[in-house]
Design an enzyme around this catalytic site. Structure first.
Site, PDB file in Angstrom:
ATOM      1  N   ASP A 193      46.593  32.344  44.751  1.00 43.29           N
ATOM      2  CA  ASP A 193      45.811  33.559  44.608  1.00 43.29           C
ATOM      3  C   ASP A 193      45.075  33.827  46.061  1.00 43.29           C
ATOM      4  OD1 ASP A 193      44.050  35.378  44.192  1.00 43.29           O
ATOM      5  OD2 ASP A 193      43.384  34.405  42.350  1.00 43.29           O
ATOM      6  N   HIS A 200      47.350  37.049  42.045  1.00 42.90           N
ATOM      7  CA  HIS A 200      45.961  37.400  41.378  1.00 42.90           C
ATOM      8  C   HIS A 200      46.146  38.407  40.341  1.00 42.90           C
ATOM      9  CE1 HIS A 200      41.812  38.009  41.476  1.00 42.90           C
ATOM     10  NE2 HIS A 200      42.000  39.080  41.510  1.00 42.90           N
TER      11      HIS A 200
END
Length: 363
Positions: A291, A322
């Site tokens: 992420d 993400h």
């Protein structure tokens, strides 16, 4: 699918392992771009949902005369397609902290609608076209407005299970609510997609410009509609000239004319996990190791929380970016299927426990 479930051992944890292990959502079918998390992130922000949902908006007046908006998803079929019976579970969808309702969040709502849920999007005051009737916005981790929304949903659907799922930085609000409310949260279960666990660190570290600038522009565009009202409490020139999300957050909530406060004091009241030990509702957090928004894995992931609390479950995957978690085929995001499977498994576990203990179903 190389996913790991990190949690404290319990009967519920064993049930989730079995249920998620059988789920097709966690097996294969991913897109072959694991090394491009930023491209995944851009795709998640810009990709429109298919089909385009129909939304019915309801404005809810709060105790201080402020307004929030609840957007009920009734499907791409019009009002007649708004499935779900009287006791169908209500799924509260919480967008990111900038109020950006992404295509991914709408897609999750449509998937839930197809499976018999009643999905509704929570829009903070002043966000996503919701009128701002008081010169006050909702701080990052202040769950006051969310608490009133949950109370209203419980009154409107008294016999239904109430569930909540948040996306990205919006998880700060949900986690803060669960901690502050404890056993009085009125939720049966919750889930967080790519949550931000440490708010202050996240604002100070800065994010990739590919994510920060679109959200910053989205916030400024919304705030510019209320220049007259907000000018009474904040420096609007400084606010609209902010060059980072931190500068905007600090100007909006710390450098006010009437009640200025320090950046440190602000986060003492708004850190998402400040009362995490008090949470009493099962929470599934879906995170990817790559992420690019949350920050480095070692510093941004509170592993000890998942090892010590029986209510927090971490589903960690090596790739997914993400809030993207891409895959081929219908749905495009395997995390959506995992979240809905988690809610189904939770309901199944609670029914089994009620039968085993001979407990009456709560009214």
């Amino acid at each position: 699918g190389h996913c790991r479930l990190l949690c404290k051992p319990s009967a519920l944890a064993q049930h989730l392992v079995r249920s998620l292990g059988r789920s097709a959502a966690l097996r294969g079918g991913r897109w072959s771009w694991p090394s491009w998390p930023r491209l995944q992130m851009l795709w998640q922000l810009l990709q429109p949902p298919e089909p385009e949902p129909v939304v019915a908006r309801e404005l809810l007046q709060l105790s201080d005369s402020g307004l929030i908006a609840l957007d009920w998803l009734v499907g791409p079929w019009g009002a007649a397609g708004g499935g779900g019976g009287v006791s169908s579970p209500v799924l509260l969808l919480i967008p990111n902290a900038a109020g950006k309702v992404t295509g991914g969040l709408l897609q999750l709502g449509l998937r839930a609608l197809e499976r018999g849920f009643i999905p509704v999007i929570f829009n903070r005051r002043g966000h996503n076209g919701c009128p701002l009737t008081t010169p006050r916005l909702q701080p990052f981790g202040d769950p006051g407005d969310l608490r009133e929304a949950v109370t209203y949903l419980r009154c409107r659907h008294p016999s239904a299970s109430l569930l909540a799922v948040s996306e990205g930085s919006g998880s700060g609000l949900l986690l803060a609510y669960l901690g502050e409310s404890g056993s009085s949260s009125r939720l049966a279960a919750a889930a967080c997609l790519s949550p931000i666990f440490r708010g202050r660190d996240w604002f100070e570290a800065r994010m990739p410009w590919l994510y920060e600038w679109p959200l910053l522009l989205h916030l400024k565009q919304g705030l510019s509609r209320y220049v007259g009202a907000l000018a009474e409490v904040v420096d609007m020139d400084r606010l609209l000239g902010s060059r980072s999300l931190r500068e905007l957050e600090e100007t909006l909530f710390c450098r006010t004319w009437s009640r200025p406060t320090s950046w440190e004091s602000y986060w003492e009241r708004n850190e998402p996990l400040r009362d995490a030990d008090e949470a009493a509702v099962p929470v599934l957090c879906l995170c990817s190791a790559d992420d690019p928004v949350r920050g480095p894995l070692a510093q941004s992931l509170p592993r000890e929380l998942f090892r010590s609390s029986p209510y927090f479950f971490l589903l960690l995957t090596p790739h997914g970016g993400h809030c993207a978690f891409p895959r081929r085929g219908p749905g495009r995001c395997w995390a959506h299927e995992a979240v809905l499977e988690y809610f189904r498994a939770m309901a199944e576990f609670l029914r089994t426990e009620e039968r085993r203990k001979g407990l009456p179903r709560p009214r």
